[in-house]
Write an enzyme that holds these catalytic residues in place. Structure first.
Site, short mmCIF file in Angstrom:
data_model
loop_
_atom_site.label_atom_id
_atom_site.label_comp_id
_atom_site.label_asym_id
_atom_site.label_seq_id
_atom_site.Cartn_x
_atom_site.Cartn_y
_atom_site.Cartn_z
N CYS A 1 0.81 -1.23 0.00
CA CYS A 1 0.00 0.00 0.00
C CYS A 1 0.84 1.28 0.00
O CYS A 1 0.56 2.22 -0.76
CB CYS A 1 -0.94 -0.02 1.20
SG CYS A 1 -0.16 -0.57 2.73
N HIS B 1 -2.80 6.27 4.62
CA HIS B 1 -1.37 6.42 4.89
C HIS B 1 -0.90 7.79 4.40
O HIS B 1 -1.32 8.25 3.34
CB HIS B 1 -0.57 5.36 4.14
CG HIS B 1 -0.77 3.95 4.61
ND1 HIS B 1 -1.46 3.61 5.76
CD2 HIS B 1 -0.33 2.78 4.07
CE1 HIS B 1 -1.45 2.29 5.90
NE2 HIS B 1 -0.78 1.77 4.89
#
Ligand code: A2P
Length: 330
Positions: free
Chosen positions: A126, A235
Site C-alpha cells: 500500500c 497512509h
C-alpha cells in the site's frame, strides 16, 4: 464476469466489494470466499446478500478472476490452485510480489506488460503504490536518483483486529486481543511488519524493492522509515526526491496535475494540504506541500496521502481487473 473475492469478510475484501460496485465492474456473478469459520455468512454487494463459500466451491464455480486479500499464507497456498484451474488471480498479499516470474502491477505504470500468460498478478504494498503513482511521471521527466521516505500509516493496514485494538484502547476496554506489541492509541510505533537482519523492517524493504520493480529501474535508490500511527483514514508519507536533472517547480505541478488518479491539494495560505481524514474512502492519491529542498540542488519535498484500503489495495486490484477485462485478457 464471474468474480471471486477471497477474504471477502476482511477490511480490504469489504473495500473490494464497494469498489467493484462503485466502478460498475461488469460482475455477472459474485463469489465471496473466506476462511472455513465464515462459510455460510452473508456479505452485501450492490444491496444484495451473498453467501460466503469455501475456496473449493469457489473454484468449482469457475470465476474469470479471483481477487485475493486473505494474507500471505493463504495466497501462497491457494493462488496456485486457482491459477491451475485457469482462474486469473490478482493478489494483495506480499507472497508473490518479488517473484521474478510474477508481475507487480500499478495500472498507470506497467499494466501494459500484462498478457494472458499472467495467471497470478501481484498487487504492490500500500505505501509503495501511493508513492510510485506520484514518482513515476517525475522519474520520466527528471530521472530520480534517490528517494528518502518516512511514512505515517493507518491501523487499517493491519486489518480489522488492529482497528479493534485502537478503539478498545480509546474506550478503555480490555476485551480484545492486541495485535501490536505496544499501545497504539496516543502513540507512534516505528515498526511495521517484522524486523530483518539489516535493522530495517520488512515494510521498509518492500518500499525499497517494490519501487524498483514497478518502475522497472534498479538504479533508483530508496531508503524508508515506516511508522504506524493511530489513524484510520489512510497512509501519509513525507517524501524527499533527488533528481539527476534540474526541475522547474511549476512544471512539477503541471506534470502531477495531468496525472490520472493524482489530485494536488497544495494551498498552504488557505491551510490546504492532504490529510487521511479527507482521503478516506477515495480512490485517488493526494499530493501537497510540494517544495524545493533548500539544503541541496535538484531535490524536492512533498507530502503524499491515500486511503491504503483503496488505491493502496482494493482500488488498485480492481483497476488491474478492469485493465484485463478491457484488453480481453480474462
Ligand atoms: P475470516 O473472516 O473467515 O477470518 P483482515 O485482514 O481484515 O483481518 O481480513 C482477512 C481476510 O482473510 C478475512 O476475510 C478472512 O476470513 C480471510 N481469510 C483468512 N484465512 C483464510 C483462509 N485460509 N482462506 C480464505 N480466507 C481466509
Amino acid at each position: 464476469m464471474k468474480v471471486a473475492v477471497v477474504g471477502a469478510t476482511g477490511l480490504v475484501g469489504g473495500e473490494i466489494l464497494k469498489v467493484l460496485a462503485e466502478r460498475n465492474f461488469p460482475v455477472t456473478e459474485l463469489i465471496p470466499v473466506a476462511s472455513e469459520r465464515s462459510v455460510g455468512k452473508q456479505v452485501e454487494f450492490k444491496g444484495k446478500q451473498y453467501t460466503v463459500v469455501s475456496f473449493e466451491d469457489a473454484i468449482k464455480l469457475k470465476p474469470n478472476v479471483a481477487i485475493f486479500s486473505a494474507g500471505g499464507g493463504t495466497s501462497t497456498k491457494l493462488a496456485p490452485v486457482f491459477a491451475e484451474a485457469g482462474i486469473t488471480v490478482i493478489d494483495n498479499s506480499s507472497a508473490w510480489r518479488m517473484d521474478p516470474t510474477k508481475k507487480l502491477v500499478v495500472p498507470e505504470i506497467n499494466a501494459y506488460t500484462l498478457t494472458t500468460e499472467d495467471k497470478i498478478i501481484a498487487n504492490p504494498n500500500c505505501s509503495t503504490i501511493q508513492m510510485v503513482v506520484v514518482l513515476n511521471p517525475l522519474h520520466k521527466k527528471y530521472k530520480i536518483k534517490r528517494v528518502v521516505v518516512s511514512t505515517y500509516q493507518s491501523v487499517t493496514g493491519t486489518g480489522k483486529a488492529a482497528v479493534d485494538q485502537l478503539f478498545a484502547e480509546r474506550e478503555g476496554r480490555t476485551d480484545v486481543e492486541n495485535v501490536y506489541p505496544h499501545k497504539i492509541d496516543l502513540n507512534v510505533l516505528p515498526h511495521i511488519d517484522v524486523f530483518l537482519d539489516n535493522g530495517y523492517t520488512k515494510e521498509e524493504m518492500k518500499m525499497v524493492n517494490e519501487t524498483k520493480k514497478i518502475m522497472m529501474d534498479d538504479s533508483i535508490a530508496v531508503t524508508a522509515t515506516t511508522v504506524r500511527i493511530p489513524t484510520i483514514g489512510g497512509h501519509s508519507e513525507a517524501v524527499n526526491i533527488e533528481f539527476e536533472n534540474e526541475f522547474d517547480l511549476q512544471e512539477v505541478y503541471d506534470i502531477l496535475s495531468q496525472e490520472e488518479g493524482v489530485i494536488i491539494q497544495d494551498d498552504p495560505k488557505n491551510l490546504i494540504y492532504p490529510m487521511p481524514i479527507n482521503a478516506h474512502g477515495k480512490d485517488e492519491v493526494f499530493v501537497g506541500r510540494i517544495r524545493r529542498d533548500e539544503s541541496q540542488p535538484k531535490t524536492l519535498n512533498m507530502w503524499i496521502v491515500a486511503d491504503n484500503l483503496r488505491k493502496g489495495a482494493a482500488t488498485n486490484a480492481v483497476q488491474i481487473a478492469e485493465f484485463l477485462a478491457k484488453k480481453g485478457l480474462l
